[in-house]
Design a protein around this motif. Structure first.
Motif, short mmCIF file in Angstrom:
data_model
loop_
_atom_site.label_atom_id
_atom_site.label_comp_id
_atom_site.label_asym_id
_atom_site.label_seq_id
_atom_site.Cartn_x
_atom_site.Cartn_y
_atom_site.Cartn_z
N ARG A 427 0.83 -1.20 0.00
CA ARG A 427 0.00 0.00 0.00
C ARG A 427 0.87 1.26 0.00
O ARG A 427 1.97 1.26 0.54
CB ARG A 427 -0.89 0.02 1.25
N SER A 428 0.34 2.34 -0.59
CA SER A 428 1.02 3.63 -0.45
C SER A 428 0.97 4.08 1.00
O SER A 428 1.94 4.59 1.53
CB SER A 428 0.36 4.67 -1.36
N GLU A 437 -6.01 4.55 -2.74
CA GLU A 437 -4.94 3.66 -3.17
C GLU A 437 -5.14 3.33 -4.65
O GLU A 437 -6.28 3.21 -5.12
CB GLU A 437 -4.96 2.35 -2.37
N ASN A 444 2.09 -1.42 -7.17
CA ASN A 444 1.42 -0.28 -6.53
C ASN A 444 1.87 1.02 -7.18
O ASN A 444 3.04 1.18 -7.53
CB ASN A 444 1.77 -0.24 -5.05
#
Length: 464
Positions: A427-428, A437, A444
């Motif tokens: 995830r960011s 996201e 990602n």
């Protein structure tokens, strides 16, 4: 097309205004030197991604930092940098090559943390504006029976994400998650949550399948010269909450320590950011055993000892409470996790809540906590808002230790949990979920590869 084309993209957090966050060109050069240029926005490996983010968060050499500081404080010398570090007014790391690099927000944080530069701020809330005070006063007036529309309002808003064309994504598919307000079954201060319109028109709502409440889209990546846009318009009714201290103390009952609720929300450790801090917790409260008075002592300890400062990327921090204790400052989410950890260490149930603060002129990401008292239920606690000592009304002064205003958008009830549908890549934001996201089938997409926007369309008072 390479990352440098996207480095100037700021994150939009309000209509017509841009967040001050961006990765500097210097940070990009460091990434290129390390062979991590692409991982700054298209990330496949978690360890590599977190390393690249850390390097980007600390782009300044000592010489560059000093040059920036002396623009506003010409009396500062190179020797003062060491003093500032020792006092935790500045933050630095040593890179793999042995060089010392300083946090990108160092100058701003120095002005916030150094007592000679911060205008005499002593603790959180001491300089609350008249507008901030009015938000608390409005909710209190509702509960006192003098303001029937002071507790709730209907909010209509638009949330959007734009992903510009990139050669590496050509012909790929994008998966996008955006925050949605929790409904009344998970947040009793929010109700009538509606999705009014969405583009693309096909979407999936997570509902109870994730503690991060989201709307999910899937669509082709943009063609050359185009931008992929995802957005939805939503509405909900947001309410403030407050209970007088006298009512809390009169209603308290002993905890049912065998209940599932008690066991769940006193669990320690509970992931990497809610951890046991027994020695500190008991040192703060001393002989006090009343859970409400323990909470008041923990609240005052945090707002007095850990001033607000701009935060590094959450994903680069191993343990938030330990980070706050070590660095002697923290932002809203960091001190909320410290509060939760301390309360659980005392055997008092506490949990996370987060999303956005929607105060007029202050639209922003925000995190807070909730504490559970037997005989009362869950009460919100916003440590970061502190004590409003500029008010001579003691209820307003103490409002945020057992209350919250109506200008909130709560989307999360847990830290770093799984999405629905699940993400495939890192995830960011590995702790929170507020900006959204984005990922492709290749990895990602870290923040600089896209921009988000939260726009308030209308706010209308509602009678309860």
């Amino acid at each position: 097309m390479r990352m440098k084309k996207y480095l100037i993209l700021a994150l939009v957090i309000a209509a017509g205004s841009f967040a001050a966050w961006k990765i500097s060109e210097h940070a990009s050069d460091i990434r290129a030197d390390l062979g991590l240029e692409n991982s700054s926005w298209l990330e496949t490996d978690s360890a590599t991604a977190i390393h690249a983010r850390t390097v980007a968060d600390f782009p300044l050499t000592r010489e560059e930092l000093l040059a920036e500081i002396v623009k506003t404080h010409p009396e500062v010398t190179d020797a003062d940098i060491d003093t500032f570090l020792a006092c935790h007014y500045l933050e630095a790391i040593t890179l793999d090559d042995g060089s010392l690099r300083f946090f990108r927000k160092s100058v701003r944080n120095l002005n916030l943390l150094h007592p000679d530069y911060n205008g005499g701020a002593r603790r959180r809330g001491d300089r609350a504006s008249a507008a901030r005070i009015s938000y608390a006063d409005s909710v209190i007036a509702y509960y006192n029976g003098s303001n029937p529309e002071g507790r709730s309002h209907r909010v209509t808003y638009r949330f959007s994400i734009e992903v510009p064309y990139a050669e590496e994504l050509e012909g790929d598919t994008l998966r996008v998650w955006m925050p949605v307000p929790l409904d009344s079954t998970r947040c009793d201060r929010q109700r009538n949550v509606r999705i009014i319109d969405a583009e693309p028109s096909q979407y999936t709502l997570s509902g109870h399948r994730s503690p991060h409440n989201s709307i999910y889209f899937k669509a082709p990546a943009p063609a050359k010269g185009d931008t992929a846009r995802f957005e939805y318009v939503g509405s909900f009714i947001s309410s403030g909450a407050w209970k007088p201290e006298s009512d809390i103390l009169a209603s308290l009952k002993p905890y049912d320590r065998n209940s599932q609720l008690y066991k769940r929300y006193t669990t320690l450790p509970d992931g990497p950011h809610i951890v046991p801090l027994d020695s500190l917790a008991h040192a703060i409260v001393g002989a006090e055993t009343n859970p409400y008075r323990q909470s008041e002592k923990v609240f005052d300890y945090i707002i007095s000892c850990y001033p607000w400062a701009g935060a590094r990327e959450y994903s680069t921090i191993d343990c938030m409470p330990q980070y706050v204790i070590r660095e002697r400052h923290g932002d809203c989410g960091q001190v909320s996790l410290l509060y939760i950890s301390l309360m659980r260490s005392l055997g008092v149930p506490a949990r996370w809540e987060s999303g956005w603060m929607l105060h007029p002129g202050e639209l922003n990401l925000h995190d807070w906590a909730e504490v559970y008292y037997e005989g009362i239920g869950w009460l919100p606690v916003d440590v970061s808002f502190g004590r409003y000592t500029t008010s001579d009304n003691k209820d307003i002064t103490g409002f945020y230790s057992h209350g919250i205003d109506a200008h909130r958008f709560a989307a999360n009830k847990a830290v770093g949990s799984e999405f629905f549908p699940p993400k495939r890549f890192v995830r960011s934001e590995t702790v929170d979920f507020q900006t959204g996201e984005v990922e492709s089938t290749k990895g990602n997409l870290y923040y600089p590869a896209w921009k988000y926007r939260m726009e308030i369309i209308d706010v209308t008072p509602v009678k309860d």
